[in-house]
Design an enzyme around this catalytic site. Structure first.
Site, PDB file in Angstrom:
ATOM      1  N   CYS A  36      45.536  40.661  39.915  1.00  0.00           N
ATOM      2  CA  CYS A  36      46.429  40.207  40.979  1.00  0.00           C
ATOM      3  C   CYS A  36      46.398  38.697  41.129  1.00  0.00           C
ATOM      4  O   CYS A  36      45.842  38.162  42.089  1.00  0.00           O
ATOM      5  CB  CYS A  36      46.060  40.913  42.277  1.00  0.00           C
ATOM      6  SG  CYS A  36      46.228  42.688  42.105  1.00  0.00           S
ATOM      7  N   GLU A  37      46.955  37.993  40.163  1.00  0.00           N
ATOM      8  CA  GLU A  37      47.070  36.536  40.140  1.00  0.00           C
ATOM      9  C   GLU A  37      48.278  36.213  39.274  1.00  0.00           C
ATOM     10  O   GLU A  37      48.419  36.783  38.189  1.00  0.00           O
ATOM     11  CB  GLU A  37      45.869  35.882  39.431  1.00  0.00           C
ATOM     12  CG  GLU A  37      44.531  36.037  40.082  1.00  0.00           C
ATOM     13  CD  GLU A  37      44.283  35.027  41.195  1.00  0.00           C
ATOM     14  OE1 GLU A  37      45.053  34.041  41.313  1.00  0.00           O
ATOM     15  OE2 GLU A  37      43.336  35.249  41.948  1.00  0.00           O
TER      16      GLU A  37
END
Ligand SMILES: *Cc1c(COP(=O)(O)O)cnc(C)c1O
Length: 425
Positions: free
Chosen positions: A353-354
């Site tokens: 989640c980046e």
């Protein structure tokens, strides 16, 4: 993509539509061991080492593998058995060398921030040399050695102030870097080292950066270092060895770094001309020994068409392959089985989640979910930089030797990751 166009990977090739490392079909390895999976070629590591060995034939030279590039035990074993020493940057790396069968006398210890505990352990083991990076480190090392009734062998890492023409995050020999002792301060630091009772001066070293693809920065750095050798020896301090560091680049995407053997023949010509060709020489290559000996296999999870971009979501991520996120680095990405699916252009991304979690941008690929991709040139600064971000277990690793596949690291599960943590009472 044809076999010939796989960048810099002598042991990675297609037979028909199937990608192989040495004599092993990668689709089989991926199915058996799961993905993400690092695959290393032993032959490729030994070939890379062989280029250096040819360059130094007939010289007093020690090749110390800079193991931060890939510190997996099996990789260290391959190099230890081939006669390499090791350049370490932490106490943890020291323990890895010993676990892989390396000896104290084969270890040189680099890095700007060695702790007293690391110094103590290295002195007890009897390492070959500390590459000291500051005058305050000299004082501390001398004190620690005296406490143990020993004298620490030291080399000073000097900063030749040469631009290696590489990415700013991986250039280390410029004035503004945290590394090394400034050229102008070096003689003073050597005088201090020679005075300190717990030290024995044995050498000089430098390391100007990484992924260097030109010869000229090496030639310039050599001149600057030899100038210092002259000044230091004029001051009455003898230097047994000269260490020129590592940094030679590899072919990720068509770069054409000099061959290690050819580079060293040129450098040795200069050394001979200046009268230092018969010294004990050392080098510390990392990336160039392992970078193109490894790749990472990943499975395509989803294809996600978008308005501006198509995404190819794979099960390897920035925690496995951190170089694109860290340095915007390029890894070639190729299918493990070539198909007749129509190609499209994708950003290849992982599940983390980046937004920085991308592995390759704008890549033309013919793939479908469930198929495997190989991220190439992933032998250096990938697994050794891997993390557990998003509580992702680190990948498994296999080492290929001819037609044999050795599992050399198990995939990490959640239990292993939580080991050592404590719940509150
Ligand atoms: C990282 C490092 C190396 C190896 O660099 P490569 O670019 O991987 O060859 C050598 N010496 C020192 C001191 C280093 O920090």
């Amino acid at each position: 993509m044809s076999a010939a166009s796989l960048p810099g990977q002598p042991q990675v090739h297609y037979r028909g539509n199937e990608l192989f490392v040495e004599d092993v079909r990668l689709a089989d390895v991926a199915r058996e061991h799961g993905t993400p999976l690092f695959v290393y070629s032993k032959a490729s590591m030994l070939a890379a080492l062989g280029a250096y060995q040819r360059g130094f034939a007939g010289r007093k030279a020690k090749i110390c593998y800079a193991m931060k590039a890939n510190s997996s035990l099996a990789v260290l074993q391959v190099f230890a058995r081939a006669g390499c020493g090791f350049d370490i940057v932490s106490g943890g790396e020291l323990e890895r060398v010993l676990a892989a069968g390396g000896k104290g006398e084969d270890i040189i210890f680099s890095g700007v921030g060695k702790t007293r505990a690391e110094m103590r352990r290295a002195l007890e083991i009897g390492i070959r040399c500390f590459n000291v990076e500051s005058e305050s480190e000299l004082e501390v090392l001398s004190a620690v050695a005296q406490e143990l009734g020993k004298r620490a062998p030291v080399s000073l890492r000097v900063n030749p102030d040469v631009d290696p023409k590489t990415h700013p995050y991986i250039s280390t020999g410029l004035k503004g870097n945290k590394f090394g002792i400034a050229h102008k301060d070096a003689v003073r630091a050597y005088r201090r080292a020679a005075e300190l009772p717990g030290l024995k001066v044995v050498g000089i070293d430098c390391h100007i950066g990484s992924q260097i693809t030109f010869m000229s920065p090496y030639l310039d750095a050599m001149d600057r270092v030899l100038d210092l050798v002259e000044s230091v020896e004029k001051a009455g301090i003898a230097l047994e060895h000269i260490d020129f560091g590592g940094g030679l680049g590899i072919n990720y995407s068509g770069e054409q770094p000099p061959d290690a053997g050819v580079l060293w023949q040129q450098l040795l010509t200069k050394l001979d001309a200046r009268g230092y060709g018969q010294r004990q020489l050392m080098i510390e290559p990392g990336r160039s020994l392992v970078g193109n000996a490894g790749l990472c296999l990943a499975e395509v999870l989803y294809l996600k068409p978008g308005e501006q971009k198509n995404f190819c979501i794979i099960d390897a991520a920035m925690n496995d392959l951190p170089r694109p996120a860290m340095y915007e680095a390029f890894h070639a990405i190729v299918p493990v089985t070539r198909t007749t699916v129509a190609p499209a252009t994708f950003d290849v991304v992982g599940p983390v989640c980046e937004s920085g979690d991308w592995i390759g941008r704008d890549r033309k690929l013919a793939v479908e979910p469930g198929e495997y991709l190989a991220v190439l040139s992933a032998g250096a600064y990938c697994m050794s930089m891997a993390s557990n971000y998003n509580t992702r277990g680190r990948a498994a690793e296999v080492l290929v030797d001819g037609s044999q596949v050795h599992l050399v690291r198990e995939r990490e599960d959640a239990q292993v990751q939580m080991r050592g943590e404590r719940l509150l009472p």
